[in-house]
Design a protein around this motif. Structure first.
Motif, PDB file in Angstrom:
ATOM      1  N   LEU A   9      13.452  10.365  -1.160  1.00 30.19           N
ATOM      2  CA  LEU A   9      13.383  10.085   0.448  1.00 30.19           C
ATOM      3  C   LEU A   9      13.564   8.868   0.946  1.00 30.19           C
ATOM      4  CD1 LEU A   9       9.978  12.655   0.923  1.00 30.19           C
ATOM      5  CD2 LEU A   9      12.275  13.261   1.051  1.00 30.19           C
ATOM      6  N   ILE A  10      13.357   8.834   2.234  1.00 28.61           N
ATOM      7  CA  ILE A  10      13.741   7.690   2.915  1.00 28.61           C
ATOM      8  C   ILE A  10      12.614   7.737   3.137  1.00 28.61           C
ATOM      9  CG2 ILE A  10      15.947   7.817   3.801  1.00 28.61           C
ATOM     10  CD1 ILE A  10      14.714   8.905   6.752  1.00 28.61           C
ATOM     11  N   PRO A  11      12.275   5.911   3.310  1.00 20.64           N
ATOM     12  CA  PRO A  11      10.952   5.463   3.321  1.00 20.64           C
ATOM     13  C   PRO A  11       9.884   5.972   4.794  1.00 20.64           C
ATOM     14  CG  PRO A  11      12.687   3.719   3.079  1.00 20.64           C
ATOM     15  CD  PRO A  11      13.195   4.967   2.862  1.00 20.64           C
ATOM     16  N   SER A  12      10.399   6.103   5.987  1.00 22.71           N
ATOM     17  CA  SER A  12       9.288   6.904   7.029  1.00 22.71           C
ATOM     18  C   SER A  12       9.282   8.028   6.343  1.00 22.71           C
ATOM     19  CB  SER A  12      10.713   7.184   7.764  1.00 22.71           C
ATOM     20  OG  SER A  12      11.424   7.734   8.232  1.00 22.71           O
ATOM     21  N   ALA A  13       9.951   9.415   5.189  1.00 25.58           N
ATOM     22  CA  ALA A  13       9.733  10.597   5.164  1.00 25.58           C
ATOM     23  C   ALA A  13       8.489  10.576   4.022  1.00 25.58           C
ATOM     24  CB  ALA A  13      11.163  10.826   4.802  1.00 25.58           C
ATOM     25  N   ARG A  14       7.875   9.337   3.347  1.00 30.66           N
ATOM     26  CA  ARG A  14       7.346   9.393   2.220  1.00 30.66           C
ATOM     27  C   ARG A  14       6.056   9.919   2.453  1.00 30.66           C
ATOM     28  NH1 ARG A  14      10.078   4.226  -0.202  1.00 30.66           N
ATOM     29  NH2 ARG A  14      11.969   4.968  -0.572  1.00 30.66           N
ATOM     30  N   GLY A  15       5.501  10.561   1.842  1.00 32.83           N
ATOM     31  CA  GLY A  15       3.062  11.106   1.802  1.00 32.83           C
ATOM     32  C   GLY A  15       3.367  12.095   2.699  1.00 32.83           C
ATOM     33  N   ARG A  16       4.321  12.638   2.652  1.00 29.38           N
ATOM     34  CA  ARG A  16       4.301  13.868   3.508  1.00 29.38           C
ATOM     35  C   ARG A  16       4.068  15.247   2.576  1.00 29.38           C
ATOM     36  NH1 ARG A  16       7.639  11.471   8.160  1.00 29.38           N
ATOM     37  NH2 ARG A  16       8.831  13.664   7.964  1.00 29.38           N
ATOM     38  N   GLY A  17       5.009  15.268   1.373  1.00 31.68           N
ATOM     39  CA  GLY A  17       4.695  15.893   0.631  1.00 31.68           C
ATOM     40  C   GLY A  17       6.429  17.099   0.501  1.00 31.68           C
ATOM     41  N   ILE A  18       6.852  16.558   1.313  1.00 33.91           N
ATOM     42  CA  ILE A  18       8.459  17.571   1.899  1.00 33.91           C
ATOM     43  C   ILE A  18       8.873  17.231   0.460  1.00 33.91           C
ATOM     44  CG2 ILE A  18      11.201  16.264   2.610  1.00 33.91           C
ATOM     45  CD1 ILE A  18       9.571  14.993   4.943  1.00 33.91           C
ATOM     46  N   MET A  19       9.373  16.304  -0.749  1.00 39.20           N
ATOM     47  CA  MET A  19      10.169  16.166  -1.218  1.00 39.20           C
ATOM     48  C   MET A  19       9.544  16.910  -2.626  1.00 39.20           C
ATOM     49  SD  MET A  19      12.614  15.532  -3.739  1.00 39.20           S
ATOM     50  CE  MET A  19      13.332  13.220  -2.588  1.00 39.20           C
ATOM     51  N   PRO A  20       7.747  16.996  -3.258  1.00 37.93           N
ATOM     52  CA  PRO A  20       7.351  18.221  -3.677  1.00 37.93           C
ATOM     53  C   PRO A  20       7.793  19.191  -3.302  1.00 37.93           C
ATOM     54  CG  PRO A  20       5.737  16.062  -3.501  1.00 37.93           C
ATOM     55  CD  PRO A  20       7.049  16.252  -2.426  1.00 37.93           C
ATOM     56  N   ARG A  21       7.976  19.855  -2.244  1.00 41.07           N
ATOM     57  CA  ARG A  21       8.394  20.929  -1.693  1.00 41.07           C
ATOM     58  C   ARG A  21       9.542  21.460  -2.389  1.00 41.07           C
ATOM     59  NH1 ARG A  21       5.052  19.760   2.642  1.00 41.07           N
ATOM     60  NH2 ARG A  21       6.726  19.286   3.524  1.00 41.07           N
ATOM     61  N   ALA A  22      10.387  20.802  -1.500  1.00 42.60           N
ATOM     62  CA  ALA A  22      12.021  20.652  -2.300  1.00 42.60           C
ATOM     63  C   ALA A  22      12.745  20.507  -3.879  1.00 42.60           C
ATOM     64  CB  ALA A  22      12.733  19.725  -1.316  1.00 42.60           C
ATOM     65  N   ALA A  23      11.849  19.560  -4.632  1.00 38.76           N
ATOM     66  CA  ALA A  23      12.152  20.071  -5.744  1.00 38.76           C
ATOM     67  C   ALA A  23      11.363  21.080  -6.485  1.00 38.76           C
ATOM     68  CB  ALA A  23      10.969  18.662  -6.476  1.00 38.76           C
ATOM     69  N   ARG A  24      10.307  21.475  -6.084  1.00 42.77           N
ATOM     70  CA  ARG A  24       9.353  22.891  -6.653  1.00 42.77           C
ATOM     71  C   ARG A  24      10.278  23.461  -6.340  1.00 42.77           C
ATOM     72  NH1 ARG A  24       4.011  22.633  -5.124  1.00 42.77           N
ATOM     73  NH2 ARG A  24       4.694  23.026  -3.142  1.00 42.77           N
ATOM     74  N   ALA A  25      10.979  24.036  -4.927  1.00 43.27           N
ATOM     75  CA  ALA A  25      11.861  25.085  -4.648  1.00 43.27           C
ATOM     76  C   ALA A  25      13.339  25.267  -5.281  1.00 43.27           C
ATOM     77  CB  ALA A  25      12.612  25.076  -3.395  1.00 43.27           C
ATOM     78  N   LEU A  26      13.677  23.528  -5.481  1.00 41.07           N
ATOM     79  CA  LEU A  26      15.398  23.953  -6.362  1.00 41.07           C
ATOM     80  C   LEU A  26      14.826  24.351  -8.246  1.00 41.07           C
ATOM     81  CD1 LEU A  26      18.580  23.064  -6.823  1.00 41.07           C
ATOM     82  CD2 LEU A  26      17.398  21.282  -6.826  1.00 41.07           C
ATOM     83  N   ALA A  27      14.361  23.576  -8.197  1.00 40.58           N
ATOM     84  CA  ALA A  27      14.029  23.880 -10.009  1.00 40.58           C
ATOM     85  C   ALA A  27      13.697  25.018 -10.262  1.00 40.58           C
ATOM     86  CB  ALA A  27      12.065  22.814 -10.141  1.00 40.58           C
ATOM     87  N   GLN A  28      12.472  25.696  -9.694  1.00 42.06           N
ATOM     88  CA  GLN A  28      12.379  26.966  -9.451  1.00 42.06           C
ATOM     89  C   GLN A  28      14.091  27.815  -9.807  1.00 42.06           C
ATOM     90  OE1 GLN A  28       9.005  29.026 -10.253  1.00 42.06           O
ATOM     91  NE2 GLN A  28      10.802  30.309 -10.989  1.00 42.06           N
ATOM     92  N   SER A  29      14.416  27.447  -8.661  1.00 41.14           N
ATOM     93  CA  SER A  29      15.349  28.879  -8.219  1.00 41.14           C
ATOM     94  C   SER A  29      16.670  28.039 -10.136  1.00 41.14           C
ATOM     95  CB  SER A  29      16.065  28.045  -7.010  1.00 41.14           C
ATOM     96  OG  SER A  29      17.691  26.982  -7.595  1.00 41.14           O
ATOM     97  N   LEU A  30      16.499  27.218 -10.362  1.00 42.83           N
ATOM     98  CA  LEU A  30      17.426  26.469 -11.643  1.00 42.83           C
ATOM     99  C   LEU A  30      16.951  27.893 -12.592  1.00 42.83           C
ATOM    100  CD1 LEU A  30      17.512  22.953 -11.019  1.00 42.83           C
ATOM    101  CD2 LEU A  30      19.582  24.453 -10.697  1.00 42.83           C
TER     102      LEU A  30
END
Length: 148
Positions: A69-90
C-alpha cells in the motif's frame, strides 16, 4: 504502468521491495507473463496499492501473493481485506494453496498477512534468489482469519 512505477520509486515503498524500482516498461512486461497477474488496490475508488498473484508454471495450481500500500493508506485494514478476497478467490478457482513470504524484519507485513488469514508455516529462511534477508513462509487458511 506509470502509477505503479511512481509508487515503486517512493523510498517508503521501495524499501519493502529490496529497493527495486521497476520502470513502466518493466511493469508492462510483467503483464505478458502468464504466471503473474497484477491488480491495483482501491479504497473508495481511489488507487492506494498494488497486489499480484504468481503461480508455479508447471503442476498443480498453487502460488503466492505480493503487495503493498502507499504510505498514506497503511494501517486501515485495506490490504488484509484485499489479500483475503484474492486468496479466497484463487482457492475457489481450484488452487491447492496460496502463500506469502514477508521478511522477518517486516513485522507489520507479517501481522497484516495474518489478519488476511495467512498462518505462519516456518520462519528464518535464508536469503535466496527472491529474498535479500531472512523471510517467513505463510499459507492462507481462511478459517483462521483474525482481522476485520
Amino acid at each position: 504502468m506509470d502509477l505503479l512505477a511512481g509508487w515503486h520509486a517512493d523510498p517508503e515503498v521501495a524499501r519493502y521491495w529490496d529497493d527495486e524500482r521497476p520502470t513502466a516498461a518493466e511493469i508492462r512486461a510483467d503483464l505478458a507473463d502468464p504466471t503473474v497477474e497484477l491488480f491495483i488496490v482501491l479504497d473508495g475508488g481511489v488507487p492506494v496499492g498494488f497486489l499480484q498473484w504468481w503461480r508455479e508454471e508447471d503442476g498443480p495450481r498453487r502460488g503466492g501473493l505480493d503487495g503493498f500500500l502507499i504510505p498514506s493508506a497503511r494501517g486501515r485494514g485495506i490490504m488484509p481485506r484485499a489479500a483475503r478476497a484474492l486468496a479466497q478467490s484463487l482457492l475457489d478457482d481450484g488452487w491447492e494453496y496460496v502463500t506469502v513470504d514477508p521478511y522477518e524484519w517486516n513485522e507489520r507485513a507479517v501481522r497484516g498477512w495474518a489478519n488476511a488469514g495467512f498462518v505462519e508455516v516456518s520462519r528464518g529462511h535464508p536469503p535466496d534468489e527472491h529474498h535479500t534477508a531472512s523471510w517467513v513462509l505463510m499459507c492462507f487458511e481462511p478459517s483462521t482469519t483474525l482481522g476485520p
